[in-house]
Design a protein around this motif. Structure first.
Motif, PDB file in Angstrom:
ATOM      1  N   SER A   1       4.336   0.866  -4.604  1.00 44.36           N
ATOM      2  CA  SER A   1       2.928   0.709  -4.448  1.00 44.36           C
ATOM      3  C   SER A   1       2.708  -0.745  -4.213  1.00 44.36           C
ATOM      4  CB  SER A   1       2.164   1.208  -5.646  1.00 44.36           C
ATOM      5  OG  SER A   1       2.841   1.171  -6.809  1.00 44.36           O
ATOM      6  N   SER A   2       3.459  -1.370  -3.370  1.00 41.89           N
ATOM      7  CA  SER A   2       3.404  -2.779  -3.070  1.00 41.89           C
ATOM      8  C   SER A   2       3.118  -3.540  -4.335  1.00 41.89           C
ATOM      9  CB  SER A   2       2.377  -3.085  -2.041  1.00 41.89           C
ATOM     10  OG  SER A   2       2.931  -3.626  -0.906  1.00 41.89           O
ATOM     11  N   ASP A   3       3.292  -4.841  -4.306  1.00 40.95           N
ATOM     12  CA  ASP A   3       3.174  -5.646  -5.506  1.00 40.95           C
ATOM     13  C   ASP A   3       1.868  -5.337  -6.199  1.00 40.95           C
ATOM     14  OD1 ASP A   3       3.476  -7.488  -7.404  1.00 40.95           O
ATOM     15  OD2 ASP A   3       3.926  -9.142  -6.063  1.00 40.95           O
ATOM     16  N   PRO A   4       1.910  -4.684  -7.381  1.00 41.70           N
ATOM     17  CA  PRO A   4       0.705  -4.118  -7.971  1.00 41.70           C
ATOM     18  C   PRO A   4      -0.154  -5.139  -8.688  1.00 41.70           C
ATOM     19  CG  PRO A   4       2.571  -3.635  -9.341  1.00 41.70           C
ATOM     20  CD  PRO A   4       3.076  -4.416  -8.181  1.00 41.70           C
ATOM     21  N   SER A   5      -0.323  -6.296  -8.149  1.00 41.68           N
ATOM     22  CA  SER A   5      -1.226  -7.264  -8.757  1.00 41.68           C
ATOM     23  C   SER A   5      -1.662  -8.248  -7.717  1.00 41.68           C
ATOM     24  CB  SER A   5      -0.521  -8.001  -9.899  1.00 41.68           C
ATOM     25  OG  SER A   5       0.298  -9.021  -9.368  1.00 41.68           O
TER      26      SER A   5
ATOM     27  N   PRO B   1      -9.124   4.194  -0.243  1.00 35.08           N
ATOM     28  CA  PRO B   1      -8.541   3.606   0.973  1.00 35.08           C
ATOM     29  C   PRO B   1      -8.360   2.092   0.873  1.00 35.08           C
ATOM     30  CG  PRO B   1     -10.280   5.164   1.528  1.00 35.08           C
ATOM     31  CD  PRO B   1     -10.351   4.964   0.052  1.00 35.08           C
ATOM     32  N   GLN B   2      -9.245   1.416   0.154  1.00 35.61           N
ATOM     33  CA  GLN B   2      -9.111  -0.023   0.015  1.00 35.61           C
ATOM     34  C   GLN B   2      -7.859  -0.386  -0.779  1.00 35.61           C
ATOM     35  OE1 GLN B   2     -12.801  -1.432  -1.657  1.00 35.61           O
ATOM     36  NE2 GLN B   2     -13.751  -1.628   0.359  1.00 35.61           N
ATOM     37  N   HIS B   3      -7.553   0.439  -1.766  1.00 34.70           N
ATOM     38  CA  HIS B   3      -6.336   0.261  -2.557  1.00 34.70           C
ATOM     39  C   HIS B   3      -5.108   0.380  -1.656  1.00 34.70           C
ATOM     40  CE1 HIS B   3      -4.360  -0.017  -6.389  1.00 34.70           C
ATOM     41  NE2 HIS B   3      -3.731   1.134  -6.255  1.00 34.70           N
ATOM     42  N   LEU B   4      -5.104   1.396  -0.810  1.00 34.43           N
ATOM     43  CA  LEU B   4      -4.012   1.603   0.138  1.00 34.43           C
ATOM     44  C   LEU B   4      -3.925   0.444   1.122  1.00 34.43           C
ATOM     45  CD1 LEU B   4      -1.825   3.285   1.550  1.00 34.43           C
ATOM     46  CD2 LEU B   4      -3.658   4.489   2.763  1.00 34.43           C
ATOM     47  N   GLU B   5      -5.068  -0.004   1.630  1.00 31.13           N
ATOM     48  CA  GLU B   5      -5.086  -1.084   2.610  1.00 31.13           C
ATOM     49  C   GLU B   5      -4.551  -2.377   2.003  1.00 31.13           C
ATOM     50  OE1 GLU B   5      -5.514  -3.178   6.112  1.00 31.13           O
ATOM     51  OE2 GLU B   5      -5.475  -1.021   5.717  1.00 31.13           O
ATOM     52  N   TRP B   6      -4.923  -2.619   0.755  1.00 32.83           N
ATOM     53  CA  TRP B   6      -4.454  -3.842   0.109  1.00 32.83           C
ATOM     54  C   TRP B   6      -2.940  -3.833  -0.037  1.00 32.83           C
ATOM     55  CZ3 TRP B   6      -1.956  -5.206  -4.468  1.00 32.83           C
ATOM     56  CH2 TRP B   6      -2.015  -6.561  -4.802  1.00 32.83           C
ATOM     57  N   TYR B   7      -2.392  -2.703  -0.473  1.00 35.42           N
ATOM     58  CA  TYR B   7      -0.946  -2.584  -0.604  1.00 35.42           C
ATOM     59  C   TYR B   7      -0.261  -2.742   0.757  1.00 35.42           C
ATOM     60  CZ  TYR B   7      -0.964  -0.969  -5.457  1.00 35.42           C
ATOM     61  OH  TYR B   7      -1.079  -0.882  -6.826  1.00 35.42           O
TER      62      TYR B   7
ATOM     63  N   ASN C   1       5.476   0.400   8.477  1.00 36.81           N
ATOM     64  CA  ASN C   1       4.448  -0.634   8.287  1.00 36.81           C
ATOM     65  C   ASN C   1       3.176  -0.122   7.612  1.00 36.81           C
ATOM     66  OD1 ASN C   1       5.750  -2.982   9.212  1.00 36.81           O
ATOM     67  ND2 ASN C   1       5.417  -2.386  11.344  1.00 36.81           N
ATOM     68  N   THR C   2       3.331   0.804   6.722  1.00 36.39           N
ATOM     69  CA  THR C   2       2.216   1.244   5.892  1.00 36.39           C
ATOM     70  C   THR C   2       2.782   1.781   4.595  1.00 36.39           C
ATOM     71  OG1 THR C   2       0.196   2.583   5.806  1.00 36.39           O
ATOM     72  CG2 THR C   2       2.152   3.615   6.751  1.00 36.39           C
ATOM     73  N   VAL C   3       1.948   1.909   3.598  1.00 38.99           N
ATOM     74  CA  VAL C   3       2.401   2.402   2.301  1.00 38.99           C
ATOM     75  C   VAL C   3       2.202   3.908   2.227  1.00 38.99           C
ATOM     76  CG1 VAL C   3       2.035   2.323  -0.194  1.00 38.99           C
ATOM     77  CG2 VAL C   3       1.941   0.214   1.154  1.00 38.99           C
ATOM     78  N   GLU C   4       3.206   4.611   1.778  1.00 38.45           N
ATOM     79  CA  GLU C   4       3.138   6.056   1.625  1.00 38.45           C
ATOM     80  C   GLU C   4       3.295   6.433   0.158  1.00 38.45           C
ATOM     81  OE1 GLU C   4       6.288   7.621   3.979  1.00 38.45           O
ATOM     82  OE2 GLU C   4       5.229   7.376   5.890  1.00 38.45           O
TER      83      GLU C   4
ATOM     84  N   CYS D   1       7.234   1.586   1.455  1.00 39.13           N
ATOM     85  CA  CYS D   1       6.850   0.916   2.703  1.00 39.13           C
ATOM     86  C   CYS D   1       8.094   0.277   3.297  1.00 39.13           C
ATOM     87  CB  CYS D   1       5.787  -0.156   2.422  1.00 39.13           C
ATOM     88  SG  CYS D   1       5.289  -1.107   3.893  1.00 39.13           S
ATOM     89  N   ASP D   2       8.209   0.265   4.628  1.00 35.80           N
ATOM     90  CA  ASP D   2       9.296  -0.472   5.248  1.00 35.80           C
ATOM     91  C   ASP D   2       8.823  -1.073   6.567  1.00 35.80           C
ATOM     92  OD1 ASP D   2       9.599   1.388   7.421  1.00 35.80           O
ATOM     93  OD2 ASP D   2      10.936   2.635   6.206  1.00 35.80           O
ATOM     94  N   SER D   3       9.710  -1.831   7.191  1.00 32.69           N
ATOM     95  CA  SER D   3       9.359  -2.578   8.400  1.00 32.69           C
ATOM     96  C   SER D   3       9.239  -1.692   9.631  1.00 32.69           C
ATOM     97  CB  SER D   3      10.409  -3.665   8.651  1.00 32.69           C
ATOM     98  OG  SER D   3      11.726  -3.111   8.670  1.00 32.69           O
ATOM     99  N   ILE D   4       9.524  -0.408   9.494  1.00 33.74           N
ATOM    100  CA  ILE D   4       9.375   0.515  10.628  1.00 33.74           C
ATOM    101  C   ILE D   4       8.026   1.223  10.571  1.00 33.74           C
ATOM    102  CG2 ILE D   4      10.275   2.602  11.730  1.00 33.74           C
ATOM    103  CD1 ILE D   4      13.061   1.772  10.858  1.00 33.74           C
TER     104      ILE D   4
END
Length: 374
Positions: A362-366, A75-81, A58-61, A53-56
């Motif tokens: 995967s964004s902070d995984p906790s 999708p909720q997992h993705l949205e949370w990240y 703005n979503t997790v890939e 993810c980056d500031s351009i």
């Protein structure tokens, strides 16, 4: 500090079938870097980029087929990240601005997030603020090591000691921050729970989801290469997986440390890796060549690949295999694109330096509250 040394060493293991698996989250905030996102988050499972993810964007890939499928199926997992990525980037951007403002001060200033002092003599230029956290899990012993570390402009700033649940300040400028964070026992306990409980469970989950790629084992082809008759002989292995491997020269069965230079492990275009170790033969007589051999060891594999030093099998400069070389270059380019050129820490002696690498997140995984921001 011995614990921190072990955590941040490249994962070179002794001859054992035990394998250590890891989950790492890398956060990089930069200022003054042109054509580069000022906020980048990268997640790694066993050093393999899995999310980004980056500031351009703005979503997790997801950067692996299995991690992308995980996001698609949940999708909720993705949205949370994604929300974590969005929220943290503004907080970290504030921190680097605060650091820059304090560069010409000699005493700590009071602000709600950090108590930082003089870190540089310049108010301008490129500045890099980094965080790395995650854990290692031994699949045989069950041993877990967790780590949280912050750096500024390529140097250690403050790190979490999981044994004492306190913070380590390698620089005098970070002592005030250490005392402040040491007092927040509740937050340190949350870090302890995440690093020792949640993170290892996530490692196991991701290994199960990506086992077809993450848990595969591929032995490399090993060649002896030499540019000129007077150049060092390079023992080159390519096509290995995973990257947890070591390679060394030995003489009469004893590992050599002098006249030996180890190269970095580099990615190939197909997802495998390559590595090399050079031996300087300037002081070795031709009669003694037979006493030398190159040893390749892959973590989790019992038998080593041993290559005798033999002039007859050395490939000269004009015979270098183009495939591995091109593969390494292409692999590096693809990896750079994967993370848009993120800076990460690489351990060198007693400090860190910024290095080009590619990882994913995967964004902070906790659900643990970020100890640096509260």
């Amino acid at each position: 500090m011995k614990t921190m040394e072990l955590v941040f060493l490249l994962i070179f293991f002794p001859v054992t079938l035990s394998v250590k698996h890891s989950l790492k989250l890398l956060v990089t905030t930069s200022s003054g870097v042109k054509n580069f996102p000022d906020y980048v988050v990268v997640g790694l499972v066993d050093e393999v980029p899995t999310g980004y993810c980056d500031s351009i964007i703005n979503t997790v890939e997801g950067k692996q087929d299995w991690s992308q499928k995980m996001f698609e199926d949940d999708p909720q997992h993705l949205e949370w990240y994604t929300q974590r990525c969005l929220l943290h980037q503004y907080e970290y951007k504030d921190q680097i601005d605060i650091l820059k403002q304090q560069l010409n001060q000699t005493e700590a200033t009071c602000n709600p997030l950090w108590d930082l002092t003089l870190l540089s003599d310049s108010l301008s230029g490129v500045h890099i603020f980094q965080k790395m956290n995650g854990c290692e899990w031994d699949d045989e012993t069950g041993e877990v090591n967790g780590f949280v570390q912050y750096g500024y402009d390529g140097e250690d700033f403050i790190a979490f000691d999981l044994k004492t649940l306190t913070w380590i300040a390698p620089k005098q400028q970070a002592v005030i921050t250490k005392h402040k964070w040491d007092k927040d026992r509740a937050q340190n306990e949350r870090w302890n729970y995440y690093l020792t409980q949640q993170c290892p469970e996530l490692v196991k989950r991701y290994l199960d989801l990506g086992k077809s790629s993450l848990l595969r084992t591929e032995l490399p082809s090993v060649s002896l290469l030499q540019k000129t008759p007077s150049s060092p002989v390079s023992c080159h292995a390519t096509g290995l997986y995973p990257h947890r491997a070591m390679m060394f020269w030995r003489k009469d069965g004893e590992e050599l440390h002098e006249d030996v230079e180890h190269g970095e492990i580099l990615p190939n275009h197909d997802g495998s890796f390559q590595m090399s170790v050079d031996l300087n033969l300037s002081s070795v007589t031709p009669e003694d060549w037979r006493r030398y051999e190159c040893v390749f060891h892959l973590s989790g594999v019992k038998d080593d690949i041993v290559t005798k030093l033999d002039k007859a099998v050395i490939r000269t400069n004009c015979e270098f295999p183009a495939g591995p070389v091109i593969g390494g270059v292409v692999g590096l380019l693809l990896l750079a694109v994967c993370i848009t050129g993120v800076f990460i820490w690489r351990r060198r002696d007693n400090g860190f330096r910024p290095a080009n690498s590619s990882d994913s997140s995967s964004s902070d995984p906790s659900s643990v509250k970020d100890a640096a921001l509260n």
